[in-house]
Design an enzyme around this catalytic site. Structure first.
Site, PDB file in Angstrom:
ATOM      1  N   CYS A  78      -2.916  11.406   3.492  1.00 31.73           N
ATOM      2  CA  CYS A  78      -3.252  10.574   2.339  1.00 31.73           C
ATOM      3  C   CYS A  78      -2.978  11.305   1.029  1.00 31.73           C
ATOM      4  O   CYS A  78      -2.646  10.684   0.017  1.00 31.73           O
ATOM      5  CB  CYS A  78      -4.729  10.177   2.380  1.00 31.73           C
ATOM      6  SG  CYS A  78      -5.138   8.923   3.602  1.00 31.73           S
ATOM      7  N   HIS A 129      -4.589   1.802   7.372  1.00 29.98           N
ATOM      8  CA  HIS A 129      -3.178   2.074   7.105  1.00 29.98           C
ATOM      9  C   HIS A 129      -2.523   2.618   8.371  1.00 29.98           C
ATOM     10  O   HIS A 129      -3.194   3.201   9.227  1.00 29.98           O
ATOM     11  CB  HIS A 129      -3.011   3.127   5.993  1.00 29.98           C
ATOM     12  CG  HIS A 129      -3.386   2.655   4.636  1.00 29.98           C
ATOM     13  ND1 HIS A 129      -4.060   3.449   3.722  1.00 29.98           N
ATOM     14  CD2 HIS A 129      -3.178   1.470   4.009  1.00 29.98           C
ATOM     15  CE1 HIS A 129      -4.254   2.777   2.611  1.00 29.98           C
ATOM     16  NE2 HIS A 129      -3.734   1.583   2.755  1.00 29.98           N
ATOM     17  N   GLU A 176       0.814  -1.215   0.000  1.00 31.07           N
ATOM     18  CA  GLU A 176       0.000   0.000   0.000  1.00 31.07           C
ATOM     19  C   GLU A 176       0.848   1.266   0.000  1.00 31.07           C
ATOM     20  O   GLU A 176       0.351   2.361   0.279  1.00 31.07           O
ATOM     21  CB  GLU A 176      -0.940  -0.017   1.207  1.00 31.07           C
ATOM     22  CG  GLU A 176      -1.876  -1.202   1.232  1.00 31.07           C
ATOM     23  CD  GLU A 176      -3.107  -1.030   0.362  1.00 31.07           C
ATOM     24  OE1 GLU A 176      -3.710   0.052   0.365  1.00 31.07           O
ATOM     25  OE2 GLU A 176      -3.491  -2.004  -0.327  1.00 31.07           O
ATOM     26  N   ARG A 198      -3.833  -4.885   4.818  1.00 34.39           N
ATOM     27  CA  ARG A 198      -3.507  -4.659   3.409  1.00 34.39           C
ATOM     28  C   ARG A 198      -2.015  -4.768   3.100  1.00 34.39           C
ATOM     29  O   ARG A 198      -1.636  -5.047   1.967  1.00 34.39           O
ATOM     30  CB  ARG A 198      -4.012  -3.278   2.986  1.00 34.39           C
ATOM     31  CG  ARG A 198      -5.507  -3.084   3.232  1.00 34.39           C
ATOM     32  CD  ARG A 198      -5.979  -1.751   2.702  1.00 34.39           C
ATOM     33  NE  ARG A 198      -7.374  -1.485   3.031  1.00 34.39           N
ATOM     34  CZ  ARG A 198      -8.056  -0.446   2.588  1.00 34.39           C
ATOM     35  NH1 ARG A 198      -7.471   0.426   1.780  1.00 34.39           N
ATOM     36  NH2 ARG A 198      -9.307  -0.258   2.938  1.00 34.39           N
TER      37      ARG A 198
END
Length: 448
Positions: free
Chosen positions: A371, A250, A174, A214
């Site tokens: 992000c 995350h 990721e 992830r």
């Protein structure tokens, strides 16, 4: 030689919509099917870029992707003209059309993992595009991501690019959302901190039970090898599976680091004390003084962190050695989070100031300030080798603002995605954007 941390923010794309595609991302799912405002989203992102530039920080921009991704739909068996393909997908498989229209590439913290030249074996800045294979709508991003990064960082003397890892569950990657670098100065050797949610091959590591982890340990290790990182310059840590199950998809939703400082939630990691000791020891070997700031659960709960995106903030170093925290408005709206931030900045520590930004359009889709940016540490020579068209300036800000005003809709719903005109609007806009940013041909419609 001076060195800088340059923040390359993702420019929100024309198809910004609330598809609710990201299972495990609370904001993404809770706002699913609402109407979005792509124009407002892009202008909010540009306003943050301009503000940071005006504060004296090095700022760049990373272009969005072509959407809807008709090539991806063709690979899934849809055929005919582009308009016929979109019409058929809307009738037969609307979820696939929504996925092909996702503007999630705006969150460029997931675009790639970046290692600066001071850390790598060959003395170049290394980029590995993230495969993002946990979610279909994101797994289709990396080919264009690689082309865009290649056009931005084209000088092979200074920059090395790696293809995304194999797109299988064992190597789920990721990008920089699970990667932080600690250093005394950006141009000096540092310690790269990789956070993973699970191991693909070693069942000794616990895994979350509700939401997917992830990032795998094996993917992080592969990226470190590709970048030629020294063992003494790398620390791996496991994210607490319990917080993943609470919506922390995350690491950058539960921790943020910069320079010699890590700001993290008490429940962020497993074996926290061991991890902190390793970071401190390894950074000390390269002349750094690692400092950690733990946010106790008694002050800010995990739910507070997820809803406010306290940790999905930008921690920036100022010329006087102090740090500035860039947070979304949602932090100010949360009484406990805001009280904590006031106590943090008044405590006399390194984090002296908090600045609040309105990023509502991005936040409602599950992405905050962190992000929206990909951090790239560059020395003066490397910065001079970057494509100058992507470095933010006042004239570029003006051009991009006018471009958004010209091309973007101010309302977009799921039914609008079935309009073939949207694809034409997107392609027209992106063709013009590549000229503004001097990228050349990077989109499939420009190449094929």
């Amino acid at each position: 030689m001076k060195s800088y941390e340059v923040n390359f923010d993702g420019l929100v794309g024309p198809t910004h919509n609330y598809g609710g595609l990201s299972y495990g991302n609370v904001a993404s799912q809770s706002n699913s099917q609402q109407s979005s405002n792509p124009k407002e989203a892009a202008l909010q992102g540009l306003a943050k870029m301009k503000a940071l530039m005006d504060m004296g920080f090095q700022q760049g921009v990373l272009a969005p992707q072509e959407r809807p991704d008709v090539a991806a739909l063709r690979r899934l068996g849809f055929s005919g003209t582009d308009a016929q393909l979109i019409e058929r997908a809307a009738k037969e498989a609307m979820p696939l059309l929504v996925a092909s229209c996702s503007a999630s590439s705006m969150w460029v913290a997931n675009a790639a993992t970046v290692s600066p030249s001071a850390d790598t074996a060959d003395g170049r800045v290394h980029f590995t595009a993230a495969n993002l294979n946990c979610k279909y709508h994101r797994s289709i991003e990396h080919p264009t991501t690689s082309r865009v990064l290649g056009a931005m960082f084209a000088n092979q003397q200074h920059f090395a690019h790696h293809a995304a890892l194999p797109a299988v569950a064992q190597f789920g990657d990721e990008g920089a959302a699970n990667h932080t670098r600690f250093c005394r100065e950006y141009g000096e050797a540092g310690v790269e901190f990789f956070v993973f949610g699970r191991s693909a091959f070693d069942n000794r590591f616990p895994a979350p039970q509700k939401y997917p982890a992830r990032q795998t340990l094996e993917a992080s290790q592969a990226v470190a090898r590709l970048h030629g990182l020294r063992d003494q310059g790398v620390v791996y840590a496991q994210q607490n599976p319990n917080v993943i199950d609470q919506g922390v998809f995350h690491n950058d939703v539960i921790a943020v680091g910069n320079g010699e400082v890590l700001l993290y939630h008490e429940d962020a990691f497993l074996e926290t004390d061991k991890m902190l000791a390793e970071l401190q020891g390894k950074l000390a070997k390269v002349g750094g003084n690692f400092q950690s700031v733990c946010v106790p659960r008694s002050a800010v709960t995990v739910d507070d962190a997820v809803r406010s995106y306290l940790f999905n903030s930008q921690l920036l170093s100022r010329a006087d050695g102090s740090m500035l925290l860039i947070v979304p408005q949602e932090c100010q709206a949360n009484e406990r989070v805001w009280a904590y931030l006031q106590s943090l900045t008044s405590s006399g520590g390194l984090i002296r100031e908090v600045k609040v930004f309105d990023l509502k359009q991005s936040m409602q889709n599950g992405g905050g300030p962190a992000c929206l940016r990909l951090r790239v540490a560059l020395n003066e020579t490397e910065l001079a080798a970057v494509n100058p068209g992507v470095i933010m300036t006042a004239p570029l800000y003006g051009s991009l603002t006018a471009w958004v005003e010209k091309h973007y809709r101010d309302r977009l719903s799921e039914t609008d995605l079935a309009d073939p005109q949207l694809l034409l609007e997107c392609r027209t806009a992106l063709d013009e954007l590549t000229q503004i940013l001097k990228l050349g041909a990077v989109y499939p419609f420009q190449i094929n």
